[in-house]
Design an enzyme around this catalytic site. Structure first.
Site, PDB file in Angstrom:
ATOM      1  CD  GLU B 156      -2.754  -1.070   2.534  1.00  0.00           C
ATOM      2  OE1 GLU B 156      -2.615  -0.143   3.364  1.00  0.00           O
ATOM      3  OE2 GLU B 156      -3.397  -2.107   2.753  1.00  0.00           O
ATOM      4  CB  SER B 227      18.541  -6.566  -9.644  1.00  0.00           C
ATOM      5  OG  SER B 227      18.241  -5.586  -8.699  1.00  0.00           O
ATOM      6  CG  HIS B 356       7.389 -10.083 -10.775  1.00  0.00           C
ATOM      7  ND1 HIS B 356       8.239 -11.051 -10.322  1.00  0.00           N
ATOM      8  CD2 HIS B 356       8.175  -9.027 -11.125  1.00  0.00           C
ATOM      9  CE1 HIS B 356       9.490 -10.607 -10.402  1.00  0.00           C
ATOM     10  NE2 HIS B 356       9.478  -9.392 -10.886  1.00  0.00           N
ATOM     11  CB  SER B 357       7.324  -6.315  -8.550  1.00  0.00           C
ATOM     12  OG  SER B 357       7.175  -5.676  -9.807  1.00  0.00           O
TER      13      SER B 357
END
Lengths: 387, 464
Positions: B156, B227, B356-357
């Site tokens: 959020e 990453s 996923h993100s």
């Protein structure tokens, strides 16, 4: 005084640094701080580190024996592995085979096949493995069988090796040494004749050095192992069998310092690795023709030793760069740019740079020779600059 | 047919070491380098060893020492005796057959999945699992709840623009917490530190340099997340190698998804770990999706567990939404890596409930009711809760109390992190190297000069 002077200087960068006294006072201290910090371990090592910074290499040594470069590299490795149990070697065929250029010959028998580790063929992965081991406290030396193959390891070298110390906020350090033979050999074909210093020079967090003699090979190897930063040590395929007398006593060469090969007055010739020998050959001809070139082996490819280079330019006002890299994006290109940034006012002539053409290295001997800078070209270039 | 059978290359190497070299076969000349391969006396676990019976690293470091410790028993190596139809190429003996048989691309049946709790949180009769104490069970549960609430709140926060990026682990809480619990008694979820990392503030261990959820902590033995996919796998092997060198009673564990198994690093890392006998657990979270790529488009093997065999690695498939199963499997895997010095592959089947993100909207490529089904009916947290409450170790009252407290704590952490100052500009240049070199000093000076000349163009709350 040093801090105040440098911050109020209007000249940017090392130009100010090279001219103002504070910097020249600061530089040796800074260098010895780096070297001293890197030289952990026995007091013997630290003592030598301080000496090594001050030493003028050739005159103070006690010559011992004629050592080929590969033996000098091996000696450096053995000395460091003996004094620090966290130093280990990994790569293809480095163990009982002794490495494709025999640099690690005999090490597996001395230190065991866990510390001198033969890896399967996966450069990205054994480089990654070295990084993981370094983060856990080891000091791995990763050998690429040929520098060109380390392109496969580029992901690990750039994204992890160079970055993890930074992205972890300094929590993890990566004291790896990545080394291997590169450069143009004798008809080895394009893929075995790469100059990776061009590709790696942009990676933040990495240090790069190129050795050229048995003396500096051993010294740089030791310094690289002791450094807390990841260091890429560029060896040259054709220089492994050069012989030179090197001292008995322990020494290291500072990673960030260039080597004055031949002092002179007329022109500064900046070079490194194999091209040093072409330059010195040209120097003989030049001397006969009445020129007095100053030859500097820059050795430190990242960062450049702008202190030594700058002092030379202030003396001669003319610069020739001789490299084996391609014209586009090579070390010469970056060096030229750095010199213009910092020493523009001291130049009496445009900087000349002799490089290889932007072509893959051909196999045929005559073509291969044509793609590498030859002494005759160097002589012609000096004559042109000094007009 | 006078076909004289020579021994496997490993045996011949040992005989050479003993100086009893009899009849050299042509194929031996110029064969593999004289690495002396030695049977480890303690290697056999529960019966006959397979054909990969050579162990490379003995307790001693030097290979010369290893050569001295050769086994005398080479009569029934691999179970072969003279007279069998056997060929001996480098790599060991193989039986031969005159019929041409291709190995099928997959077995007729999929590898079974280890599970302990059924969908209602009842232990399946006859199941075997690692016992957990009441304290551990409660700790695991409250950590799972904390993780779930943390994911919701931070997601959020990203939607509100307070952080730039977030990636949830909805549906995989059991994997995260139960596997970590099997390895460590330390605290597993640290809200304030986590918030600091997501906001990239001054207290972040990473000094504001990595994007959210790419945290790391030397103190907690957690390598900073990087990453590129699967680069951590060979690094885990390196860490395990380091533990092996130091002869530590510890293992390394590395997590990756189904998508990560396609990367070259996955294959090389498993191969390395097997060859080097590294104590590392490879934990695959097979959650069915790699962003929008389903596993049917990722690989054609029976999931990931079968690939362990290809590299000579022992593996297990486990129900990733069953906290007890995950806990037991990782507990056992840890024992094996440490006592036997071998890598283990764990494939945990699960489902990625979230996107996923925060840069993804998975309703674009998968049905909403599928997501809902897994979010509700197959939720690992409520399943585990039923088991914990069934043991009278948890109650509804504690549940609402926990959720309320955690939510408050997390909101507080976010507020603190958000208000905390960002790292100063000087931290842009530190830690690139161990000490700041002159070129970076110059660049820092240049940046400072520019900021001082044009202060209106730079944020006022970032200290110089």
């Amino acid at each position: 005084m040093a801090a105040a002077a440098s911050s109020s200087c209007t000249l940017r960068g090392v130009g100010a640094v090279a001219s103002a006294k504070p910097r020249s006072a600061a530089a040796p201290a800074a260098r010895s701080a780096r070297v001293a910090a890197a030289a952990k371990g026995p007091a013997r090592g630290r003592l030598v580190a301080r000496n090594a910074v001050a030493v003028t290499p050739r005159r103070m040594r006690r010559p011992r024996r004629l050592d080929p470069s590969q033996a000098a590299l091996r000696e450096g490795l053995i000395e460091e592995m003996k004094s620090d149990p966290t130093v280990c070697v990994m790569g293809e065929d480095v163990g009982h085979y002794g490495g494709s250029y025999k640099v690690t010959k005999g090490l597996a028998e001395m230190f065991g096949d866990l510390r001198v580790l033969d890896t399967p063929i996966a450069e990205n992965s054994f480089t990654g493995m070295g990084i993981g081991a370094a983060m856990k406290g080891l000091r791995p030396i990763v050998e690429g069988m040929n520098m060109g193959f380390l392109l496969l390891a580029y992901n690990q070298i750039s994204n992890n090796c160079g970055m993890l110390h930074y992205t972890s906020g300094g929590q993890f350090k990566i004291p790896v040494v990545i080394r291997g033979p590169g450069g143009v050999g004798r008809q080895l074909g394009a893929e075995h004749s790469q100059r990776l210093e061009s590709y790696f020079q942009s990676i933040p967090g990495l240090q790069m050095v190129a050795c050229s003699t048995p003396y500096n090979a051993k010294g740089l190897m030791k310094a690289a192992i002791r450094s807390e930063n990841p260091v890429v040590l560029f060896e040259h395929v054709l220089l492994y069998n050069l012989k030179e007398k090197i001292p008995d006593e322990e020494y290291i060469c500072c990673l960030e310092v260039a080597e004055m090969v031949r002092p002179g007055e007329h022109v500064t010739i900046l070079t490194y690795s194999r091209m040093r020998y072409h330059v010195m050959q040209a120097a003989k001809t030049l001397v006969n023709k009445g020129y007095d070139p100053e030859v500097i082996d820059i050795r430190s490819l990242k960062p450049f030793d702008l202190h030594t280079i700058g002092n030379s330019i202030k003396k001669t006002h003319r610069v020739l760069i001789v490299e084996e890299c391609m014209r586009t994006g090579g070390i010469g290109a970056s060096l030229r740019s750095a010199i213009i940034d910092n020493f523009w006012d001291y130049l009496d002539a445009p900087i000349m740079c002799l490089s290889s053409q932007d072509v893959p290295t051909p196999y045929a001997g005559t073509l291969e020779d044509a793609t590498v800078v030859q002494p005759a070209q160097i002589v012609a270039a000096v004559e042109q600059i000094c007009q | 047919m006078a076909f004289r059978l020579a021994r496997a290359s490993s045996q011949l190497a040992r005989r050479a070491a003993r100086g009893r070299y009899g009849d050299p076969r042509p194929w031996l000349l110029g064969s593999a380098p004289p690495v002396l391969l030695v049977s480890s006396p303690a290697a056999a676990v529960g019966g006959r060893r397979g054909f990969c019976s050579v162990r490379r690293f003995t307790a001693g470091d030097s290979s010369a020492a290893a050569a001295a410790a050769v086994s005398e028993d080479d009569e029934t190596e691999n179970g072969f005796t003279d007279g069998d139809q056997v060929l001996d190429f480098p790599g060991g003996k193989v039986s031969f057959e005159a019929e041409m048989n291709f190995l099928p691309e997959s077995k007729a049946e999929r590898i079974n999945c280890y599970r302990v709790l059924d969908d209602d949180g009842q232990t399946i009769s006859g199941s075997r699992f690692q016992e957990v104490s009441k304290e551990m069970a409660r700790k695991m549960y409250s950590n799972m709840v904390t993780l779930q609430i943390m994911d919701t709140i931070f997601y959020e926060a990203q939607r509100q623009g307070r952080i730039s990026f977030y990636l949830t682990s909805h549906g995989e809480e059991a994997i995260n917490i139960a596997s970590a619990a099997a390895l460590s008694i330390e605290d597993l979820v640290l809200p304030q530190e986590f918030a600091n990392q997501c906001f990239g503030n001054k207290m972040d261990y990473g000094k504001g340099r990595q994007m959210p959820i790419h945290y790391g902590s030397n103190r907690l033995n957690y390598f900073t997340v990087s990453s590129p996919i699967a680069t951590q796998l060979p690094q885990a092997v390196g860490a395990a190698y380091s533990l092996k060198m130091d002869k530590k009673d510890a293992c390394a564990i590395t997590y990756f998804g189904d998508g990560g198994t396609s990367e070259g690093d996955f294959h090389a890392a498993l191969n390395f770990a097997a060859v080097m006998e590294a104590p590392v657990i490879f934990f695959c979270r097979n959650n069915g999706w790699a962003i929008s790529t389903p596993t049917t488009e990722q690989f054609r093997s029976d999931g990931v567990v079968v690939r362990g065999q290809a590299y000579g690695i022992r593996g297990i498939r486990v129900d990733g939404n069953d906290a007890l199963a995950v806990y037991s499997a990782v507990h056992a895997a840890r024992e094996m890596t440490i006592t036997e010095g071998r890598p283990i592959l764990v494939e945990a089947l699960t489902y990625r409930v979230g996107h996923h993100s925060t840069s993804d909207d998975s309703t674009k490529y998968r049905p909403v009711d599928e997501i809902e089904h897994w979010r509700t009916a197959r939720d690992p947290i409520s399943r585990y809760r039923k088991w914990v409450q069934g043991n009278d170790w948890w109650s509804d009252a504690e549940e609402s109390e926990l959720r309320k407290t955690v939510r408050q704590e997390l909101l507080q952490a976010i507020q603190v992190a958000e208000r905390a100052p960002k790292p100063p500009v000087s931290e842009l240049f530190t830690d690139v190297y161990d000490q700041i070199p002159s070129n970076l000093h110059e660049q820092e000076q240049l940046l400072r000069d520019t900021i001082m000349k044009h202060p209106a163009d730079y944020p006022t709350d970032v200290p110089i």
